[in-house]
Design a protein around this motif. Sequence first.
Motif, short mmCIF file in Angstrom:
data_model
loop_
_atom_site.label_atom_id
_atom_site.label_comp_id
_atom_site.label_asym_id
_atom_site.label_seq_id
_atom_site.Cartn_x
_atom_site.Cartn_y
_atom_site.Cartn_z
N PRO A 136 0.99 -1.69 -0.05
CA PRO A 136 0.73 0.32 0.16
C PRO A 136 0.91 1.24 0.10
CG PRO A 136 -1.26 -1.65 1.61
CD PRO A 136 0.32 -2.25 1.18
N GLU A 137 1.95 1.15 0.76
CA GLU A 137 2.50 2.53 0.84
C GLU A 137 3.52 3.00 -0.44
OE1 GLU A 137 4.64 -0.01 2.73
OE2 GLU A 137 2.33 -0.36 3.30
N ALA A 138 4.52 1.68 -0.78
CA ALA A 138 4.60 2.20 -2.60
C ALA A 138 3.57 2.70 -3.63
CB ALA A 138 5.29 0.81 -2.81
N TYR A 139 2.37 1.62 -3.27
CA TYR A 139 1.01 1.88 -4.56
C TYR A 139 0.78 3.47 -4.44
CZ TYR A 139 -3.58 1.93 -7.25
OH TYR A 139 -4.38 2.66 -7.46
N GLN A 140 0.53 3.35 -2.70
CA GLN A 140 0.00 5.21 -2.72
C GLN A 140 0.99 6.60 -3.38
OE1 GLN A 140 -2.12 6.69 -1.08
NE2 GLN A 140 -2.03 9.11 -1.51
N ALA A 141 2.64 6.01 -2.57
CA ALA A 141 4.01 6.87 -3.15
C ALA A 141 4.43 6.79 -5.09
CB ALA A 141 5.19 6.70 -2.19
N GLU A 142 3.73 5.82 -5.93
CA GLU A 142 4.46 5.41 -7.00
C GLU A 142 3.35 6.53 -7.70
OE1 GLU A 142 6.45 4.99 -10.18
OE2 GLU A 142 7.69 5.72 -7.90
N GLN A 143 1.93 5.73 -6.89
CA GLN A 143 0.72 5.85 -7.93
C GLN A 143 -0.17 7.13 -8.01
OE1 GLN A 143 1.85 3.66 -11.29
NE2 GLN A 143 -0.32 4.28 -11.10
N VAL A 144 -0.63 6.90 -6.64
CA VAL A 144 -1.71 8.11 -6.21
C VAL A 144 -0.72 9.17 -5.91
CG1 VAL A 144 -3.21 8.93 -4.54
CG2 VAL A 144 -2.75 6.44 -4.51
N ASP A 145 -0.31 9.79 -5.38
CA ASP A 145 0.27 10.82 -5.26
C ASP A 145 1.25 11.20 -6.71
OD1 ASP A 145 -0.48 10.61 -2.32
OD2 ASP A 145 2.21 10.11 -1.95
N THR A 146 1.94 10.57 -7.55
CA THR A 146 2.05 11.64 -8.93
C THR A 146 1.10 11.47 -9.36
OG1 THR A 146 3.90 8.93 -8.59
CG2 THR A 146 3.61 10.30 -10.61
N GLU A 149 0.48 14.94 -8.00
CA GLU A 149 1.01 15.97 -8.36
C GLU A 149 1.34 15.92 -9.93
OE1 GLU A 149 5.06 14.47 -7.08
OE2 GLU A 149 3.84 14.25 -5.36
N TRP A 150 1.16 15.29 -10.70
CA TRP A 150 0.95 16.19 -12.20
C TRP A 150 -0.39 16.43 -12.72
CZ3 TRP A 150 -2.40 14.73 -16.96
CH2 TRP A 150 -1.11 14.95 -17.54
N LEU A 151 -1.11 15.99 -12.24
CA LEU A 151 -2.71 17.00 -12.47
C LEU A 151 -2.70 17.92 -11.99
CD1 LEU A 151 -5.74 13.77 -12.06
CD2 LEU A 151 -5.05 14.92 -13.85
N ASP A 152 -2.06 18.12 -10.51
CA ASP A 152 -2.87 19.71 -10.06
C ASP A 152 -1.53 20.67 -10.64
OD1 ASP A 152 -3.75 18.48 -8.14
OD2 ASP A 152 -1.90 18.53 -6.15
N ALA A 153 -0.07 19.62 -11.59
CA ALA A 153 0.43 21.38 -13.09
C ALA A 153 0.12 21.38 -14.09
CB ALA A 153 1.49 20.09 -12.49
N GLN A 154 -0.95 20.44 -13.81
CA GLN A 154 -1.88 21.39 -15.54
C GLN A 154 -3.23 22.13 -15.27
OE1 GLN A 154 -0.89 19.42 -17.90
NE2 GLN A 154 0.32 18.34 -16.49
N PRO A 155 -3.43 22.80 -16.32
CA PRO A 155 -4.20 23.97 -15.81
C PRO A 155 -5.44 23.75 -15.44
CG PRO A 155 -3.69 23.95 -17.79
CD PRO A 155 -3.04 22.72 -17.59
N PHE A 158 -8.29 21.79 -17.80
CA PHE A 158 -8.01 20.65 -18.24
C PHE A 158 -8.70 19.47 -17.67
CE2 PHE A 158 -5.49 16.66 -17.92
CZ PHE A 158 -4.31 16.55 -19.64
N ASP A 159 -8.84 18.77 -18.85
CA ASP A 159 -9.75 17.32 -19.04
C ASP A 159 -8.72 16.48 -19.81
OD1 ASP A 159 -11.59 15.07 -19.39
OD2 ASP A 159 -12.72 16.85 -19.94
N PRO A 160 -8.36 15.62 -18.53
CA PRO A 160 -7.53 14.24 -18.59
C PRO A 160 -8.51 13.46 -19.79
CG PRO A 160 -7.87 14.12 -16.56
CD PRO A 160 -9.09 15.50 -17.10
N ARG A 161 -9.42 13.81 -20.72
CA ARG A 161 -9.81 13.23 -21.60
C ARG A 161 -8.73 13.61 -23.00
NH1 ARG A 161 -16.27 13.81 -20.16
NH2 ARG A 161 -15.33 15.70 -20.24
N SER A 162 -9.04 14.90 -22.92
CA SER A 162 -8.18 15.22 -24.18
C SER A 162 -6.72 14.85 -23.99
CB SER A 162 -7.37 17.52 -23.39
OG SER A 162 -6.95 16.48 -22.72
N LEU A 163 -6.32 14.04 -23.69
CA LEU A 163 -5.30 12.79 -23.42
C LEU A 163 -5.94 12.19 -24.76
CD1 LEU A 163 -3.25 12.62 -20.22
CD2 LEU A 163 -3.16 13.93 -22.28
N LEU A 164 -7.11 11.42 -24.42
CA LEU A 164 -6.88 10.36 -25.30
C LEU A 164 -8.27 10.88 -26.51
CD1 LEU A 164 -9.46 8.53 -22.33
CD2 LEU A 164 -7.45 7.83 -23.53
N GLN A 165 -8.20 12.33 -26.77
CA GLN A 165 -8.83 12.77 -27.59
C GLN A 165 -7.30 12.59 -29.02
OE1 GLN A 165 -10.19 16.43 -26.37
NE2 GLN A 165 -12.32 15.33 -26.19
#
Length: 180
Positions: A136-146, A149-155, A158-165
């Motif tokens: 659980p600790e590794a999952y939180q650090a590697e996946q959830v937190d990452t 952080e990435w989403l927080d850096a977006q405007p 930003f809509d994540p579905r735009s990457l799918l488009q």
Amino acid sequence: MTRRRFIGEEHLKVDAKGRMSIPAPFRRVLDAGDPDRESGSMPSMVIVQEDSRKDCLQCYTVEAMQEIQEMVEEMPLGSDEQKVMEQIYFMGATELTIDDTGRIVLSAKLRDKIGVTPNSELVLAGAGKNFRIWRPEAYQAEQVDTVKEWLDAQPKDFDPRSLLQEMQKQRQQRDAGGEA
């Protein structure tokens, strides 16, 4: 043909003998991805640690692993890249069969690779073509937190579905060009 995908996350325990349950939705994907198994038998799966810098194991259907192994065999013979891929997907692979109770046994070697101790909690996280086993600790650090952080850096808009488009546009261009 649409393939089943591994989705969702499950929290469960591994016992002192390394036994852990595979959730029913994941078993259905594994079942569909093991077409050569005998009728009435339980499906198999293949586990690898693709990146030893990450504390997780990747779990594939037999069919998905066969596709990966075929691609490795098509790489330039003897290249460093092929040697690395052979180490991961052939030498480092472990094939397991799910038992009648829906469980597998993670060997001590596999548990040691990601720091799992007896009677500890694990997270099984679906990732489309595979699922991953994490502490659980590794999952939180590697996946959830990452991801956060990435989403927080977006405007803000930003809509994540735009990457799918963008991926859809690339597919359309590829298909229009007659490529497979």
